[in-house]
Design an enzyme around this catalytic site. Structure first.
Site, short mmCIF file in Angstrom:
data_model
loop_
_atom_site.label_atom_id
_atom_site.label_comp_id
_atom_site.label_asym_id
_atom_site.label_seq_id
_atom_site.Cartn_x
_atom_site.Cartn_y
_atom_site.Cartn_z
N CYS B 149 0.83 -1.21 0.00
CA CYS B 149 0.00 0.00 0.00
C CYS B 149 0.86 1.26 0.00
CB CYS B 149 -0.96 -0.02 1.19
SG CYS B 149 -0.19 -0.41 2.77
N TYR B 150 1.80 1.35 0.95
CA TYR B 150 2.67 2.53 0.97
C TYR B 150 3.45 2.65 -0.35
CZ TYR B 150 2.05 3.12 6.09
OH TYR B 150 1.56 3.35 7.35
#
Lengths: 345, 345, 345, 345
Positions: B149-150
């Site tokens: 996600c990051y």
């Protein structure tokens, strides 16, 4: 008992000053002003104070304030403060001003970031009221400029490093996040519950007015001009500021060394708490208190240090720091009326 | 209809895959596994799906999965995924793996940050499934490693600058903030409502496992090794990631030029939206969708560029990007089943 | 494609109508009005829609609306709606009105709780658009009064009991709780984040304007006048209504019998979901969808039945129910454009 | 200084007792136990207390507790408390027990709703510690059963009406809503941030264990058995309980009369605040304090009265009420250490 006025008390900082001063053993609240709520009982606006204060809001009238009080907290917007503060001083009052109007020493900087200044002669006199850095200057003075919320969180985070020039002052990046009370208690679309809740955004990127205040304090600590990247963000919480500060170390230091440096620097400070190595602060752990909590990490991969600081923006970032300044100005115990522990959860 | 399995579906990514795939016109969900919930009707665990799915969770049994499905989403923790994925490939299935196990190309890097790898031979084959950067590599392959996600939020934020080497790759500082669903759907003290609500903290400072994944992608875009400072924070929201990325420009560029660069770079991308000059993204404006929104600001005072990117960590950061990858792998329309607009407020 | 107008679209219901209708396969949005935002691109006000709609807001001008559209959703405040709706009907448009102006059949009741009514002749014509109770009346008509959010949650909760007169109609107590979007998207002090967050309160006790609307529907189901105690509360969430309804049973029934009654009553309804015995609904499990979830408990100690119902106040309580009504009016599939599953978490 | 022990201090009530007692001028905290955290410094578990307490958690060892303390707060789960309390009394300690174990006078009722009781002989001795109703009974005793959070909010709401029999005791419906800290500080799936945030649900409908405690107190006030419908709900806030109480008036009374009745009843109570006519309480206005705020409305349409009460569930609903009881037991000023004003916002 010292008679205290709060000028401009219908915002969140105002109600926090009321809460703190109602339990302060050495003062009596005698005058509380509000332009929009003049005549209304305070408890009608702030039911949390029900049963504890019988006053109504006064209009913002200088004569009344001067007559009723000895010590004044001005919690007005910038520009409004500078219309009132000089008159209060002339009348012999002591003042803690919570606006930005007397924080910057250089009138040109003030006017570049804010507006025309109408009492620049006071800029040299006003003391920047960050007790942990400038305590001795505060004692006995008649005008303290209470620091901004973001600048407080940043200055305490970086002072131990800049005082010893352990970081490159050109490398500073400050990523800050503030609770919504920082936007004030005024009916704006962007402050509505549904606009803030479950949201998160940056604002004022490369242009926020706290930038020159941060640079002034850091420059003073560094002994040279400092220019920072400062990015504030809006957190979906009511209170709290967390600042994540990045800087390049001028010499290798690991987390243990850095933590030791911070712990020693603030060992005697009643309101600054340095976390042990491996622990980092959370805004929830200072909420409702005058504490600033700090955590520090060294990163050998990048040669940088990361400092994380948290405060309650309405307290150490505004109201309780103002009371701390009053205590020092009047030579009282510095933590008088400020012993509340954080409200967790 | 392609028969689809979701392996490890009792977490938040799992329920999002279920939600998306139940409305996807070209697939049928035929197998949904969960170690802890095996035998339980899916709707007992996820009442939001009541009336729309009759299946119960299957145990994590390879034979069952292989028999029931053609295409598999593995949403297992790292290490668990690598026990299953090689067997699925051997059985001729196509796989999108949502774990970290096949994202890093260098087994030494994987083992330094994670654990012993038991199928390193697949690291060279797995395609890193960030369609906006590597779309053509994804078509037709049998194994896609779905990005973290990051890293998704960061790579899309910095690609336009790194592709043209407009920034100093040694200057990168990435300050990211994630909603709490990123911590998973497991009963941990730190994920309790009262621990997260009204709180905010940094974690994994200088040590988060997404760091090498970020550096791998940015290095590939830059054509040289990149080392970043990456600091994740925990936001008191259920969903959303906002990354604030700082870099020193190698040549002066103002906000208008930077905005133009970003707008052109992503002009044909259905899921990347660049804000007009002066506007910045908010996680609330992508929630529930596969969009990544980007805002960019140039700061002439410091010579830096600041890029702000937002995604829904469970969607573009996990489940919907996985579906986007499936669509590309199977040569379907890329936005098939992904047309949901963000749920605001 | 039917050309659709949304009149009064700058609120939360407006943006939800936009979101739903942009993905509705049988309509085209051709006119979107807003008094305060006329001339502004819709995506400047609602960045969540960025890249998906190019229109700007039109002023609220009847000729424009009539020229551009075939079907109109009026999402105006009460009183404003009745100035527009009669003209739209005269021009041959079909209308779903989301205000309160055409919900009450008795003009005296309307005027007692609201204001002077200027088109009372339409009160007899307008159909109360609660499809699960009055579906057949909706087909083909030109004016549907879209039900209020609270009344929708209450009517679906109590219909199975009142239709069979299993409860004493004098015993009804309805305790409802609504998310903050119900207060609208206007800058009011009471809707500020810091006023709502971590707060909870009752409002409009014994005086809320949805009371006569609730009593009208329940009375119709009961075949006799019904008088209820109705207390709304403000929840610190963006969306969702939960109503807890109490009534005295006229004959002993246990939870299993009651659950069976409800399950049978709504067995064929696509948008009403009855929880199994022992499970109760949560607003989180309908958020973002057109569903109403119901749970029911019999209490032999007190002889009462407790029904708990949840909806998304902006959807089944407003925008998606309006689309459901349009689908029925135009004889389309009732769930056309309404297949979104709830967004959890 | 009285030496005080907190037994079972690793929960939210425990940390609140610590916070309050650290600032209480007449006690010294000398022993703090926790089964799971024995040996760990208290500030490692509760960083909000950093710098203010040096103790580590003791194991739950009776000899240690008895040796180190004079006064004991037992904050254990029910059943665990009754293993400890009798021994503490035998050793001559005074005890405030915050569990349910000594609240119900009738052992049969306790055993029907909870478990086998092992020290039923103390049920007759223990005083139910709701000072506003039973103050005189509390003075000097050695064992006080601290009331439950819901029962406190309900008893204070209904006492003025039941003491004068102005309502039908068979008509009572109590709809309560509690913040999530009421579910305790244990890692449960249902207490996760993402499960609670943006959610709202009823639980324990017609079966919650606080029901008999409520009925016992209300029955005592009414002088006859009372049976209530009691429905608790889970609010997405950390703290606060709001109870909405419905009853049928036995004689017509309007809001002004009812408000007058309540104002007179509680005129001398330092911790109960009755709102003026037309104002209603909000949990935000008591958070962090020992206050109970009350609002009352008469509804001539239905002949019912609606009372709304709010408390902080961790304070007046647990920890601060326990301190209030200690103050009364030891004949100290009742508000000693309890002067904190609510933290708003």
């Amino acid at each position: 008992m010292v008679r205290v006025a709060i000028v401009g008390a219908s915002g969140y900082t105002g109600v926090e000053l009321l809460r703190l001063l109602l339990n302060h053993p050495r003062v009596e609240i005698t005058c509380v002003t509000s332009r929009q709520n003049a005549g209304t009982p305070i408890v009608s606006v702030f039911p949390s104070l029900l049963g504890r204060i019988d006053l109504a809001f006064d209009p913002v009238d200088l004569d009344t304030i001067i007559r009723k009080s000895d010590f004044v907290f001005t919690a007005l917007p910038h520009k409004a403060a500078m219309l009132v503060v000089p008159e209060l001083l002339k009348a012999g009052k002591k003042v803690v001003d919570l606006s930005a109007d007397y924080r910057l020493r250089d009138v040109a900087v003030y006017e570049a970031w804010y507006d025309k200044h109408t009492s620049p002669e006071l800029l040299g006199e006003a003391i920047y009221g960050l007790p942990e850095l400038f305590r001795e200057n505060i004692r006995g003075v008649r005008l303290v400029a209470n620091p901004g919320c973001y600048p407080t969180s940043v200055a305490l985070a970086l002072a131990p490093l800049l005082e010893k020039m352990l970081i490159d002052p050109h490398s500073l990046i400050i990523d800050s996040k503030s609770g919504t009370s920082g936007a004030g208690r005024t009916a704006k679309l962007g402050s509505l519950y549904c606009e803030v809740n479950e949201g998160f955004k940056a604002y004022g990127v490369a242009s926020h007015r706290h930038t020159p205040e941060i640079e002034q304090t850091l420059g003073q600590l560094a002994g040279q001009p400092v220019r920072v990247s400062f990015t504030p963000h809006l957190l979906p919480v009511s209170r709290g500021i967390l600042s994540t500060c990045y800087a390049t170390l001028t010499q290798p230091m690991d987390t243990a060394q850095l933590q030791g440096l911070f712990a020693r620097r603030y060992a005697d400070e009643p309101f600054v708490r340095v976390h042990p190595k491996g622990e980092l602060p959370n805004i929830l752990h200072v909420r409702g208190s005058n504490f600033c909590n700090l955590g520090v990490v060294g990163d050998p991969r990048t040669g940088r240090v990361i400092v994380v600081s948290v405060i309650d923006n309405l307290l150490k970032g505004a109201a309780s720091q103002a009371v701390q300044n009053m205590n020092i100005m009047l030579d009282w115990e510095e933590d008088c009326g400020l012993k509340d522990l954080p409200l967790y959860p």
